[in-house]
Motif scaffolding. Structure first.
Motif, PDB file in Angstrom:
ATOM      1  N   GLY A 234      40.647  28.439  33.199  1.00 50.56           N
ATOM      2  CA  GLY A 234      40.780  27.003  34.044  1.00 50.56           C
ATOM      3  C   GLY A 234      40.995  27.510  35.040  1.00 50.56           C
ATOM      4  O   GLY A 234      40.576  26.646  35.758  1.00 50.56           O
ATOM      5  N   CYS A 235      41.826  28.968  35.692  1.00 50.20           N
ATOM      6  CA  CYS A 235      41.965  29.021  36.667  1.00 50.20           C
ATOM      7  C   CYS A 235      40.754  29.475  37.356  1.00 50.20           C
ATOM      8  O   CYS A 235      40.005  30.058  35.982  1.00 50.20           O
ATOM      9  N   SER A 236      40.618  30.242  38.829  1.00 48.95           N
ATOM     10  CA  SER A 236      39.280  30.550  38.895  1.00 48.95           C
ATOM     11  C   SER A 236      39.294  31.875  39.762  1.00 48.95           C
ATOM     12  O   SER A 236      40.028  32.139  40.081  1.00 48.95           O
ATOM     13  N   GLU A 237      37.934  32.276  39.841  1.00 48.30           N
ATOM     14  CA  GLU A 237      37.309  33.393  40.516  1.00 48.30           C
ATOM     15  C   GLU A 237      38.104  33.647  41.468  1.00 48.30           C
ATOM     16  O   GLU A 237      38.644  35.197  41.449  1.00 48.30           O
ATOM     17  N   ALA A 238      37.375  32.193  42.342  1.00 49.33           N
ATOM     18  CA  ALA A 238      38.729  33.199  43.607  1.00 49.33           C
ATOM     19  C   ALA A 238      39.628  32.980  44.130  1.00 49.33           C
ATOM     20  O   ALA A 238      40.483  33.728  44.623  1.00 49.33           O
ATOM     21  N   ASP A 239      41.053  32.018  42.335  1.00 54.55           N
ATOM     22  CA  ASP A 239      42.207  32.174  42.381  1.00 54.55           C
ATOM     23  C   ASP A 239      43.130  33.759  41.945  1.00 54.55           C
ATOM     24  O   ASP A 239      43.684  34.546  42.497  1.00 54.55           O
ATOM     25  N   LEU A 240      41.641  34.259  41.812  1.00 47.84           N
ATOM     26  CA  LEU A 240      42.744  35.835  40.997  1.00 47.84           C
ATOM     27  C   LEU A 240      41.927  36.320  42.163  1.00 47.84           C
ATOM     28  O   LEU A 240      43.078  37.655  42.643  1.00 47.84           O
ATOM     29  N   LYS A 241      41.325  36.795  43.590  1.00 47.48           N
ATOM     30  CA  LYS A 241      40.481  37.575  44.064  1.00 47.48           C
ATOM     31  C   LYS A 241      41.541  36.713  45.197  1.00 47.48           C
ATOM     32  O   LYS A 241      41.904  37.795  45.791  1.00 47.48           O
ATOM     33  N   LEU A 242      42.106  36.213  45.831  1.00 44.96           N
ATOM     34  CA  LEU A 242      43.260  35.578  46.665  1.00 44.96           C
ATOM     35  C   LEU A 242      44.525  36.653  46.156  1.00 44.96           C
ATOM     36  O   LEU A 242      45.041  36.846  47.221  1.00 44.96           O
ATOM     37  N   LEU A 243      45.207  35.753  45.206  1.00 42.87           N
ATOM     38  CA  LEU A 243      46.291  36.536  44.489  1.00 42.87           C
ATOM     39  C   LEU A 243      46.404  38.091  44.825  1.00 42.87           C
ATOM     40  O   LEU A 243      46.883  38.891  45.115  1.00 42.87           O
ATOM     41  N   ALA A 244      45.222  38.560  43.834  1.00 42.90           N
ATOM     42  CA  ALA A 244      44.822  40.330  44.447  1.00 42.90           C
ATOM     43  C   ALA A 244      45.306  40.542  45.693  1.00 42.90           C
ATOM     44  O   ALA A 244      45.814  41.600  45.950  1.00 42.90           O
ATOM     45  N   GLU A 245      44.329  39.887  46.685  1.00 41.36           N
ATOM     46  CA  GLU A 245      44.148  40.435  47.736  1.00 41.36           C
ATOM     47  C   GLU A 245      46.298  40.143  48.503  1.00 41.36           C
ATOM     48  O   GLU A 245      45.929  41.235  49.387  1.00 41.36           O
ATOM     49  N   TYR A 246      46.026  38.989  48.389  1.00 39.00           N
ATOM     50  CA  TYR A 246      47.608  39.116  48.675  1.00 39.00           C
ATOM     51  C   TYR A 246      48.720  40.299  48.445  1.00 39.00           C
ATOM     52  O   TYR A 246      49.837  40.778  49.392  1.00 39.00           O
ATOM     53  N   ARG A 247      48.965  40.708  47.074  1.00 38.30           N
ATOM     54  CA  ARG A 247      49.342  41.441  46.916  1.00 38.30           C
ATOM     55  C   ARG A 247      49.587  42.901  47.411  1.00 38.30           C
ATOM     56  O   ARG A 247      50.280  43.995  47.759  1.00 38.30           O
ATOM     57  N   MET A 248      48.036  43.379  47.643  1.00 41.58           N
ATOM     58  CA  MET A 248      47.391  43.869  47.892  1.00 41.58           C
ATOM     59  C   MET A 248      48.095  44.210  49.268  1.00 41.58           C
ATOM     60  O   MET A 248      48.766  45.234  49.787  1.00 41.58           O
ATOM     61  N   ARG A 249      47.923  43.623  50.155  1.00 45.47           N
ATOM     62  CA  ARG A 249      48.397  43.286  51.438  1.00 45.47           C
ATOM     63  C   ARG A 249      50.581  43.458  51.610  1.00 45.47           C
ATOM     64  O   ARG A 249      50.580  44.038  52.588  1.00 45.47           O
ATOM     65  N   LYS A 250      50.530  43.047  50.679  1.00 44.85           N
ATOM     66  CA  LYS A 250      52.017  43.006  50.361  1.00 44.85           C
ATOM     67  C   LYS A 250      52.544  44.839  50.297  1.00 44.85           C
ATOM     68  O   LYS A 250      53.584  44.238  50.941  1.00 44.85           O
ATOM     69  N   HIS A 251      52.008  45.121  49.500  1.00 46.22           N
ATOM     70  CA  HIS A 251      52.372  46.034  49.779  1.00 46.22           C
ATOM     71  C   HIS A 251      51.473  47.336  50.458  1.00 46.22           C
ATOM     72  O   HIS A 251      50.885  48.697  50.279  1.00 46.22           O
ATOM     73  N   GLY A 252      50.874  47.030  51.740  1.00 43.80           N
ATOM     74  CA  GLY A 252      51.228  47.956  53.352  1.00 43.80           C
ATOM     75  C   GLY A 252      49.253  47.933  52.159  1.00 43.80           C
ATOM     76  O   GLY A 252      48.840  48.610  53.912  1.00 43.80           O
ATOM     77  N   GLY A 253      48.335  47.545  52.405  1.00 43.62           N
ATOM     78  CA  GLY A 253      47.399  47.579  52.325  1.00 43.62           C
ATOM     79  C   GLY A 253      46.367  46.819  53.052  1.00 43.62           C
ATOM     80  O   GLY A 253      47.553  45.834  53.457  1.00 43.62           O
ATOM     81  N   SER A 254      45.445  46.970  54.027  1.00 45.76           N
ATOM     82  CA  SER A 254      44.897  46.566  54.872  1.00 45.76           C
ATOM     83  C   SER A 254      44.052  45.286  54.945  1.00 45.76           C
ATOM     84  O   SER A 254      43.337  44.257  55.769  1.00 45.76           O
ATOM     85  N   ARG A 255      42.744  45.697  54.323  1.00 47.20           N
ATOM     86  CA  ARG A 255      41.967  45.284  53.349  1.00 47.20           C
ATOM     87  C   ARG A 255      41.691  45.433  52.167  1.00 47.20           C
ATOM     88  O   ARG A 255      41.822  45.943  52.149  1.00 47.20           O
ATOM     89  N   TYR A 256      40.190  44.375  51.926  1.00 47.67           N
ATOM     90  CA  TYR A 256      39.914  44.747  50.655  1.00 47.67           C
ATOM     91  C   TYR A 256      38.988  45.890  51.300  1.00 47.67           C
ATOM     92  O   TYR A 256      37.908  45.949  52.659  1.00 47.67           O
ATOM     93  N   SER A 257      38.469  47.456  50.421  1.00 46.72           N
ATOM     94  CA  SER A 257      38.239  48.018  50.760  1.00 46.72           C
ATOM     95  C   SER A 257      36.734  48.066  50.204  1.00 46.72           C
ATOM     96  O   SER A 257      35.413  48.939  51.293  1.00 46.72           O
ATOM     97  N   PHE A 258      36.462  46.316  50.070  1.00 47.33           N
ATOM     98  CA  PHE A 258      34.931  46.737  49.644  1.00 47.33           C
ATOM     99  C   PHE A 258      34.718  45.251  49.707  1.00 47.33           C
ATOM    100  O   PHE A 258      35.799  44.839  48.993  1.00 47.33           O
ATOM    101  N   PRO A 259      33.667  44.252  49.291  1.00 45.66           N
ATOM    102  CA  PRO A 259      33.729  43.088  48.983  1.00 45.66           C
ATOM    103  C   PRO A 259      33.842  43.129  47.329  1.00 45.66           C
ATOM    104  O   PRO A 259      33.400  43.788  46.151  1.00 45.66           O
ATOM    105  N   PRO A 260      35.046  42.578  46.638  1.00 42.39           N
ATOM    106  CA  PRO A 260      35.163  42.959  44.886  1.00 42.39           C
ATOM    107  C   PRO A 260      34.529  42.044  44.192  1.00 42.39           C
ATOM    108  O   PRO A 260      34.290  40.800  44.895  1.00 42.39           O
ATOM    109  N   VAL A 261      34.377  42.409  42.950  1.00 43.15           N
ATOM    110  CA  VAL A 261      33.648  41.854  42.258  1.00 43.15           C
ATOM    111  C   VAL A 261      34.996  41.074  41.353  1.00 43.15           C
ATOM    112  O   VAL A 261      35.829  41.912  41.097  1.00 43.15           O
TER     113      VAL A 261
END
Length: 471
Positions: A234-261
Motif C-alpha cells: 500500500g505504500c507508494s514508489e514515491a514514498d520509497l524514493k523520498l525516504l531513500a534520498e532523505y537517508r542518503m542526504r542524512k549520511h552526507g550525500g548531496s543528491r541522487y547520482s542519477f534519477p533513481p528507478v
C-alpha cells in the motif's frame, strides 16, 4: 604570476597547521570571495588546504601537471564548467559542473572557462562581479580567489576569453575542448575532444578518490536499508524514493547520482523507469536502482526485495541465480587484469548456463557459438569494426534481449557512467572502479515457465558495486 607547485604545497601545509580562528583570519586576509564551499565557510565538509571534500590543493595541481604532460607539444586544453540549464522561463535547474572541468580545477561554478597549455600554464576566465547577480545567486568567484585559493597562473574576465585564446593559439597545432567555440578560433588548428586526454587520467582513481567513492556507497547503502525496513503493501514508489534520498542526504550525500528507478512488479522491467508513481502490492518485488553523489563522486547500487518481506520459492530461485552470476563475475574480475568487454562476455557465458538450469531459456547452443554471437553484438553496440559477422542465434536473443538486456557494468567515478569515451577494451588496472550488475528480467511477455508467474511480476537482480584494485 601564480606560485609554483612547491610553493603551493608549502602554503597548503602552513594553513593546515593554523587553528580554526587563525585560519578564518588568514583566509579573510588573503582570499577574496570563493563562491562555493570552503574550509572557512563549511568546516564540517572541508579541511584546511582542501578545495573540495577530501581533495587537496596539491592533488588538483598534480592533475593539471599530468594533463599538461599528456598534451602534445604546442597544444591547448580549453574547458568550460557549463551553464545553468533553464527549467521554466527564468527558473534554473540545480547546476552540476562539467566533471572534466571540475576534475582539473576544483571550481564548481557555472560560466567559468579555463585554458591549460602543454607547458602547464593555467588561465581562468570568470564573469565580472555584479552586486545584482550576487543578490540573486550569492557570492561570486573573485579574481583574488582564482589566484590565491585555486592556484591559477592567470585570471581574466569572460569577455577577454576569445582575445586571450587567439593570442595563445599562435604556433598551436591542437586544441582539445569540451564545448562549442566560435569557428574563427579553429582556423588552421586540429580540434579534438578534451575527453581523449582527460578520461584516461580520470580512469585510475587516487586513494583519496577511492575513499570518496566508498563513502558515497556507504551513504547509498543507508538509503537502501531504510526503504527495505519500511516498505509495506500500500505504500507508494514515491514514498520509497523520498525516504531513500532523505537517508542518503542524512549520511552526507548531496543528491541522487542519477534519477533513481523505484519500480514494483512489471514496471521494473522498464530499464529507465523513473515515474515512481504507483502503489506497491503485497506480491510485488521492488527494484531500487540508485545512488548518491558525495564529495563530487558517485555510487550506483541496485537491490530487489519483496514488499511482503519474504521471497516466494520461484523468486528466491531467480534471485539466487543472479547472485551466482554476480559472484562468478567478481571472481573472474579478481583473477587478473581484465576489460569490460571480457567481463560482459564472461557474464553472458555464466548467464547462459544459469537461465538454462532455471528452465528460463528453452534452447541452448555451444559455448563457442554463444561467444561468437556475444562478440558480434557487443562490438556492434560500441561501433567497432568486426571482420566477420556470425548469424544471429535464437539462444542469444533469448538471453540478452528477453532476460538480460543490459551490459554487465560500467566505469564509476565523478559520473555514474564515468569516462564514457574509453573503449570496452581498456584494461581494468589498479585503481579502476567498475560496477558488476547482472540481472534476470521476467515480465508477462517473456516466455518463462509458468512457475515464475505471468502477472506482471518482476524477478530482478541484486547488483553490487565492486572496486577493482588488483595488486
Amino acid at each position: 604570476m601564480k606560485p609554483s607547485l612547491p610553493t603551493l604545497l608549502k602554503y597548503s601545509r602552513s594553513i593546515a597547521s593554523l587553528s580554526a580562528k587563525q585560519l578564518t583570519l588568514h583566509q579573510l586576509r588573503c582570499v577574496g570571495t570563493i563562491g562555493q564551499p570552503s574550509a572557512l565557510t563549511h568546516p564540517h565538509l572541508l579541511s584546511a588546504g582542501h578545495l573540495t571534500p577530501g581533495l587537496s590543493i596539491s592533488e588538483y595541481a598534480h592533475r593539471r601537471e599530468a594533463a599538461a604532460a599528456a598534451l602534445p607539444s604546442n597544444s591547448l586544453l580549453v574547458l568550460s564548467s557549463g551553464q545553468k540549464q533553464i527549467m521554466s522561463n527564468d527558473i534554473p535547474y540545480e547546476f552540476r559542473c562539467n566533471t572534466d572541468f571540475a576534475y582539473l580545477t576544483g571550481i564548481l561554478q557555472p560560466n567559468v572557462r579555463t585554458i591549460l597549455d602543454s607547458s602547464g600554464k593555467w588561465a581562468v576566465f570568470i564573469e565580472k562581479a555584479s552586486e545584482e547577480q550576487a543578490r540573486w545567486d550569492g557570492e561570486q568567484l573573485s579574481e583574488d580567489a582564482v589566484l590565491e585559493h585555486f592556484g591559477a597562473d592567470e585570471v581574466h574576465t569572460s569577455e577577454e576569453f576569445e582575445k586571450v585564446l587567439l593570442s595563445k593559439r599562435k604556433n598551436v597545432n591542437f586544441i582539445y575542448h569540451n564545448g562549442s567555440l566560435a569557428s574563427q578560433l579553429f582556423e588552421g588548428v586540429d580540434v579534438r575532444a578534451s575527453d581523449s586526454i582527460l578520461h584516461a587520467l580520470r580512469l585510475r582513481k587516487s586513494p583519496t578518490e577511492l575513499d570518496l567513492i566508498e563513502s558515497a556507497c556507504e551513504s547509498a547503502r543507508e538509503g537502501i536499508l531504510s526503504i527495505m525496513k519500511h516498505v509495506v503493501p500500500g505504500c507508494s514508489e514515491a514514498d520509497l524514493k523520498l525516504l531513500a534520498e532523505y537517508r542518503m542526504r542524512k549520511h552526507g550525500g548531496s543528491r541522487y547520482s542519477f534519477p533513481p528507478v523505484v519500480a514494483g512488479g512489471n514496471r521494473a522491467t522498464t530499464l529507465h523507469y523513473v515515474n515512481c508513481d504507483q502503489i506497491l502490492r503485497e506480491q510485488d518485488l521492488v527494484l531500487f536502482d540508485g545512488g548518491c553523489e558525495k564529495g563530487g563522486y558517485c555510487s550506483d547500487i541496485s537491490r530487489s526485495f519483496p514488499v511482503s518481506g519474504r521471497f516466494s520459492a520461484a523468486q528466491r530461485e531467480v534471485y539466487e541465480g543472479v547472485l551466482h552470476v554476480q559472484a562468478e563475475v567478481i571472481k573472474f574480475l579478481q583473477g587478473g587484469i581484465r576489460t569490460l568487454f571480457q567481463l560482459d562476455d564472461f557474464s553472458l557465458d555464466v548467464m547462459r548456463s544459469t537461465v538454462v538450469e532455471l528452465g528460463i531459456a528453452k534452447r541452448d547452443i555451444s559455448k563457442s557459438q554463444v561467444r561468437k554471437v556475444i562478440f558480434r553484438a557487443t562490438v556492434d553496440c560500441f561501433s567497432t569494426t568486426v571482420a566477420s559477422t556470425p548469424p544471429p542465434s535464437y539462444y542469444f536473443f533469448q538471453v540478452r534481449h528477453l532476460f538480460y538486456p543490459h551490459a554487465i557494468g560500467h566505469f564509476l567515478g565523478m559520473d555514474t557512467h564515468d569516462t564514457s569515451s574509453l573503449p570496452w577494451t581498456t584494461k581494468l588496472d589498479d585503481g579502476v572502479v567498475v560496477t558488476v550488475e547482472p540481472g534476470i528480467y521476467i515480465s508477462e511477455d517473456n516466455p518463462a515457465p509458468d512457475r515464475f508467474g505471468k502477472k506482471k511480476k518482476l524477478l530482478t537482480p541484486t547488483y553490487l558495486l565492486t572496486e577493482h584494485d588488483i595488486n
